[in-house]
Design an enzyme around this catalytic site. Structure first.
Site, PDB file in Angstrom:
ATOM      1  N   GLY A  24      27.306 100.560  80.235  1.00 21.67           N
ATOM      2  CA  GLY A  24      28.459  99.907  79.124  1.00 21.67           C
ATOM      3  C   GLY A  24      29.368 100.317  79.021  1.00 21.67           C
ATOM      4  N   GLU A  28      37.084  93.692  69.245  1.00 22.08           N
ATOM      5  CA  GLU A  28      36.895  95.735  69.050  1.00 22.08           C
ATOM      6  C   GLU A  28      38.071  95.791  69.700  1.00 22.08           C
ATOM      7  OE1 GLU A  28      33.698  97.422  66.754  1.00 22.08           O
ATOM      8  OE2 GLU A  28      33.108  97.328  68.682  1.00 22.08           O
ATOM      9  N   GLU A  53      40.364 100.027  64.644  1.00 22.75           N
ATOM     10  CA  GLU A  53      39.402 101.416  64.479  1.00 22.75           C
ATOM     11  C   GLU A  53      39.928 102.522  65.079  1.00 22.75           C
ATOM     12  OE1 GLU A  53      36.278 100.587  66.834  1.00 22.75           O
ATOM     13  OE2 GLU A  53      34.729 101.981  65.940  1.00 22.75           O
ATOM     14  N   CYS A  90      38.051 104.790  65.187  1.00 23.71           N
ATOM     15  CA  CYS A  90      37.316 105.569  66.678  1.00 23.71           C
ATOM     16  C   CYS A  90      38.401 104.797  68.229  1.00 23.71           C
ATOM     17  CB  CYS A  90      35.958 104.741  66.821  1.00 23.71           C
ATOM     18  SG  CYS A  90      34.513 105.424  66.428  1.00 23.71           S
ATOM     19  N   CYS A 102      30.046 104.461  63.663  1.00 21.36           N
ATOM     20  CA  CYS A 102      30.854 104.882  64.633  1.00 21.36           C
ATOM     21  C   CYS A 102      31.806 106.076  63.984  1.00 21.36           C
ATOM     22  CB  CYS A 102      30.984 104.634  65.930  1.00 21.36           C
ATOM     23  SG  CYS A 102      31.963 102.936  65.063  1.00 21.36           S
TER      24      CYS A 102
END
Ligand SMILES: [Zn+2]
Length: 640
Positions: free
Chosen positions: A190, A317, A333, A335, A401
């Site tokens: 996922g 997000e 974000e 990331c 993260c």
């Protein structure tokens, strides 16, 4: 010679490139501070207790991450990314104490690994009964992916095989578990990540089955019947589940080749497209490339901030609607921009093209590196383009993260700057550096860049082959660099004849000391947004070279929205900011609306008085490194 379609460009391994200058300072900050801080924070979060089979399991330490609706169960990924960062940092700056800490963690993982190769500390130590019950939400393969990336990096940087062997055993286990054969699971994760990691593992080990598994995961995603719906029903769960109730959230709503709109969770999307691009490169798969080109246009023409930030909404997000790019609430974000750099760099696998490399640079300098403070000690998770003064970098986060993601990108920058094909090297990014290269055609050489980029646009490149050798050097000419100039061994060369897809391709026999001098003009530019972006109406953003600029309270006081750009940038001047690593500021004459002379009325039929002043713009990625305060990227423009 291979046709353009058939060419395969792969990044140079990190240890093949030594970086200095601007990026060298960032790498030093990570080596000196971030790398150890990542481990310190992991220890404080009790991650090592989860990994260590000789101590009691800590249980679920962080019960629910609110937007996930699940407990924090992906610590292995944080450790994997941290070890990856440490690996690159050790290559740059040997650090026996740090290396010993990484070795100790790797020893724990080796000890923890089950005889069949399975490895995931959460499912082995905290919730064994949840193992392989929820591929959609539980990040099980995602964790394996980050551990594989860490293992490849650690092997390449230190020569130590232990972690690589551990993760190959996990990969071998996965090759048996997943597939279309009898008794195999026809599923995928996922949260995409393991796909691109398997490609890296395959490239490092030469094992075709890892590549084939990556391709399997990519090909299966979104096929009917949908695996996540089938899995939920089989496990007695609501098929709509916790994750935003849509299959778009994890890009499993359609087979990947039929996807045309960039949707869902931004980091997931970037990691998927990165893997698709890798598979396209490795299998010469034009059907994937075609889908990716459509998705690329969708993202960069309708859904990307000027900073290369992506995913405006905190709620998922991720992505919302076209042209929805709010500035003060931008999630963007860190990331996700790191992921965009990953994707862009992999789109260059089929050959140099500035369509991708320019955006890679834009996301790197503005969306990604903003996530790290100049001292390497604090981090942004979300990256708004406007702040009233209450947004600051933090030392850690329940979902940590971003810190290791930006740290591993910074320390592996050489891999993004250079890529090689059989008879060619492409220079995608300009940075003071030395690349040591051996091409498949036998050419062996160093390529040295001397430059103060991005502060200066002068780049001197020297090629030093061991023996005279024929190969091509492709140099990116950024789309913004109007009037770029190139000279080879002092002789000016017309770029028009050389440039293809925004790269000057110079194929010749190279000898010791051949030089190329590239000059990229860095005049400040004022950019406007598409008229459909309501949040930027009547405003401009200032760029210089690849850098987006912003106003900061520390230079300009408060009420940054009272500043009006007047008469463009004709009178703009640059200045060095000594307390920001010698960064270049842009000083511009502006008008400031006067609140003092307005009076007490909240509303009135008049224009505010204005007074001239000089505003200072600084690179957006360096904001919040001096004093806290307001920040603004999109400046108001005086309306005639
Ligand atoms: Zn993140």
């Amino acid at each position: 010679m291979a046709t353009t379609q058939n060419r395969q460009f792969r990044p140079l391994p990190v240890p093949s490139v030594t970086i200095g200058g601007y990026w060298g300072a960032w790498q030093d900050a990570v080596c000196d501070h971030t790398a150890a801080a990542l481990l310190d924070r992991c220890v404080e979060a009790r991650m090592l207790e989860q990994v260590n089979p000789d101590v009691p399991s800590p249980g679920i330490v962080i019960p629910i991450i609110h937007w996930l609706g699940t407990p924090q169960m992906f610590w292995d990924s944080d450790l994997g990314k941290s070890i990856e960062t440490i690996a690159y940092s050790l290559y740059r700056k040997p650090n026996p104490a740090l290396e010993a800490r990484a070795d100790a963690i790797i020893d724990l993982y080796e000890k923890l690994q089950e005889p069949d190769g399975y490895l995931n500390s959460f499912f082995q130590r905290v919730r064994p009964e949840w193992k392989w019950t929820n591929l959609r939400d539980f990040h099980e393969l995602y964790c394996a992916g980050h551990m594989m990336e860490g293992a490849v990096a650690y092997y390449q940087a230190t020569g130590k095989r232990k972690f690589l062997d551990v993760m190959c055993r996990m990969a071998d286990y996965m090759v048996k578990k997943f597939g279309r054969g009898p008794g195999q699971v026809r599923g995928y994760c996922g949260h995409e990540e393991v796909e691109l990691a398997l490609v890296r593992l395959a490239r490092a080990t030469g094992k075709q089955e890892y590549l084939d598994l990556a391709k399997f995961f990519v090909d299966e995603r979104g096929q009917e019947p949908n695996f996540f719906i089938e899995e939920a029903i089989a496990q007695g769960r609501d098929p709509k589940g916790v994750q935003k109730k849509t299959l778009e959230y994890n890009q499993s709503h359609l087979p990947v080749r039929e996807q045309t709109k960039v949707v869902g969770h931004a980091v997931r999307a970037m990691y998927l497209y990165s893997a698709m691009a890798d598979v396209a490169t490795e299998y010469h798969d034009d059907s994937l490339t075609q889908a990716l080109e459509t998705l690329w246009a969708d993202l960069t023409q309708k859904q990307m901030y000027i900073t290369g930030g992506i995913g405006p909404a905190e709620s998922n997000e991720g992505f919302t609607d076209y042209y929805d790019l709010p500035n003060d609430t931008a999630y963007a974000e860190t990331c996700a921009s790191v992921g965009l750099v990953f994707w862009a760099s992999r789109m260059l696998g089929r050959g140099p093209n500035r369509r991708y490399a320019d955006t890679m640079e834009q996301a790197l300098y503005n969306g990604a590196i903003t996530g790290l403070s100049t001292d390497g000690k604090t981090f942004f998770y979300d990256n708004p383009l406007e702040s009233t003064g209450d947004h600051h970098r933090w030392t850690w986060h329940p979902c940590p993260c971003c810190p290791p993601n930006i740290a591993r990108l910074v320390t592996s920058l050489g891999s993004y700057a250079y890529a090689v094909a059989d008879d060619e090297i492409a220079v995608h990014l300009y940075c003071a550096s030395e690349a040591r290269v051996e091409l498949a055609n036998g050419a062996k050489f160093t390529l040295t860049q001397e430059t103060d980029y991005p502060w200066s646009g002068d780049i001197k490149i020297t090629v030093n082959p061991e023996a005279p050798a024929r190969f091509a050097v492709s140099l990116r000419i950024p789309g913004w660099a109007r009037g770029a100039k190139l000279a080879i061994n002092g002789q000016p060369v017309a770029l028009e004849g050389l440039a293809k897809d925004g790269y000057a391709r110079i194929e010749r026999e190279w000898s010791q000391g051949d030089t190329m001098a590239l000059t990229l003009p860095l005049e400040p530019r004022a950019l406007r947004a598409h008229p459909s972006v309501r949040q930027d109406a009547g405003r401009v953003a200032i760029m210089r070279g690849p850098l987006v600029y912003c106003l900061e309270g520390v230079d300009n006081g408060g009420a940054l929205n009272s500043i009006l750009l007047n008469n463009g940038l004709g009178k703009a001047q640059t200045a060095v900011i000594p307390d920001l690593r010698g960064a270049i500021a842009i000083d511009v004459p502006v008008l400031r609306e006067q609140a003092e002379s307005w009076g007490d009325a909240l509303y009135a039929e008049k224009a505010p008085d204005t007074a001239p002043e000089t505003a200072r713009l600084v690179p957006y990625h360096l904001w919040d490194n001096r004093a806290p305060g307001e920040m603004l990227v999109w400046l108001r423009q005086r309306q005639e």
